[in-house]
Design a protein around this motif. Structure first.
Motif, mmCIF file in Angstrom:
data_model
loop_
_atom_site.group_PDB
_atom_site.id
_atom_site.type_symbol
_atom_site.label_atom_id
_atom_site.label_comp_id
_atom_site.label_asym_id
_atom_site.label_seq_id
_atom_site.Cartn_x
_atom_site.Cartn_y
_atom_site.Cartn_z
ATOM 1 N N LEU A 68 0.859 -1.190 0.000
ATOM 2 C CA LEU A 68 0.000 0.000 0.000
ATOM 3 C C LEU A 68 0.890 1.233 0.000
ATOM 4 C CD1 LEU A 68 -2.631 -1.024 2.713
ATOM 5 C CD2 LEU A 68 -2.955 -1.018 0.246
ATOM 6 N N GLN A 70 0.545 5.037 0.627
ATOM 7 C CA GLN A 70 -0.453 5.980 1.129
ATOM 8 C C GLN A 70 0.127 6.957 2.136
ATOM 9 O OE1 GLN A 70 -3.028 2.861 2.684
ATOM 10 N NE2 GLN A 70 -2.343 3.289 4.758
ATOM 11 N N GLN A 71 -0.690 7.884 2.556
ATOM 12 C CA GLN A 71 -0.280 8.845 3.577
ATOM 13 C C GLN A 71 -0.523 8.233 4.949
ATOM 14 O OE1 GLN A 71 0.941 12.009 3.557
ATOM 15 N NE2 GLN A 71 1.036 12.279 1.344
ATOM 16 N N GLY A 109 -2.612 5.210 -3.201
ATOM 17 C CA GLY A 109 -3.678 6.157 -2.865
ATOM 18 C C GLY A 109 -3.529 7.434 -3.665
ATOM 19 N N ASN A 139 -8.147 6.984 -1.461
ATOM 20 C CA ASN A 139 -7.944 6.945 -0.006
ATOM 21 C C ASN A 139 -9.282 6.979 0.716
ATOM 22 O OD1 ASN A 139 -5.211 6.795 -0.126
ATOM 23 N ND2 ASN A 139 -4.916 9.009 -0.042
#
Lengths: 139, 140
Positions: A68, A70-71, A109, A139
């Protein structure tokens, strides 16, 4: 009788005026030198493409390793299972240890930078994964 | 004695310059036009600095989607930015004509841009049954 040299030999020398052609050639050369933008060398990454369509797809995608992108705590991270990596070097190290046959899925994301997501594809390639799939994930 | 005759038969080859100049100018025009087309398809941007797949047998890219840092999509730099809907229509037209597949489509995305638009474009491509994609990188 006095003949000039060329007549005596029966030769006709063609007088070509080269100066104008050289002028034009140099002008064109200068034009191309000035207008040329040196393009940077490019290559390509070719991940397979899938779209996350919920549970049905998730089930069929269980086997490959899922990364993944992502943030997390306001910084971009790579997540494999419960492991979180902030640097690509850490991700690369883990990817090297994983089995390569099932392949890898990269779910990126919307809020990470392109460079950060593409780095995951590159590291998967470098680690020796042949099946690298990119999945756009909101997201 | 025939010495004099031999002298008079000397032929100096004359190089015909006209066709050579014609060809040179045709080549110049060709390269100028070709360079212009190449420039139209590729927008100047910072691509991700990656070594790429190093694959040598990839097909030539006939359709290039540029995704800029400011979130705009450019296919032809002379026509400016286009919307996702316009891109969809363009892709639909090309695919219907059989001019486009994932092998001939290249995505160039700015490394500092967000993946949001890239993801939207990829979802669009997936809708057209593209099983893979080519993403440009800048080699070191």
């Amino acid at each position: 009788m006095q003949f000039n040299q060329s007549n005596r030999k029966g030769m006709n020398r063609a007088a070509l005026s080269m100066s104008s052609m050289i002028d034009v050639t140099f002008l064109l050369l200068i034009y191309f030198i000035v207008s040329t933008v040196l393009s940077k060398p490019e290559d390509q990454l070719t991940p397979a493409l899938k779209v996350d369509q919920g549970a049905v797809v998730e089930e069929s995608l269980l086997e490959p390793q899922i990364i993944l992108v992502q943030q997390y705590n306001e910084q971009p991270v790579y997540k494999i299972g419960s492991q979180i990596f902030t640097k690509r070097e850490q991700l690369a190290e883990v990817l090297l240890k994983l089995p390569k046959d099932p392949g890898v899925i990269i779910k990126a994301g919307d809020n990470v930078t392109v460079g950060f997501a593409i780095a995951a594809i590159q590291e998967s390639n470098n680690a020796g994964f042949e099946k690298v799939t990119y999945v756009p994930a909101s997201n | 004695m025939a010495f004099g005759r031999t002298k008079s038969r000397m032929v100096i080859p004359i190089v015909e310059m006209t066709p050579m100049i014609d060809i040179i100018f045709l080549l110049i025009i060709f390269f100028m036009v070709a360079a212009q087309f190449a420039q139209q398809a590729r927008v100047d941007m910072n691509l991700p600095k990656e070594m790429g797949g190093q694959e040598k047998h990839l097909q030539e890219n006939t359709f290039i989607i540029n995704i800029l840092q400011d979130g705009s999509i450019v296919v032809d730099s002379t026509k400016g930015a286009i919307s996702l809907e316009t891109l969809e229509a363009l892709l639909e037209e090309k695919i219907a004509k059989g001019e486009l597949s994932w092998h001939t489509l290249l995505i160039r995305a700015d490394e500092q841009g967000k993946t949001e638009l890239l993801n939207q474009v990829l979802v669009l491509l997936n809708r057209f049954n593209f099983s893979a994609t080519k993403i440009a990188t800048e080699t070191h």
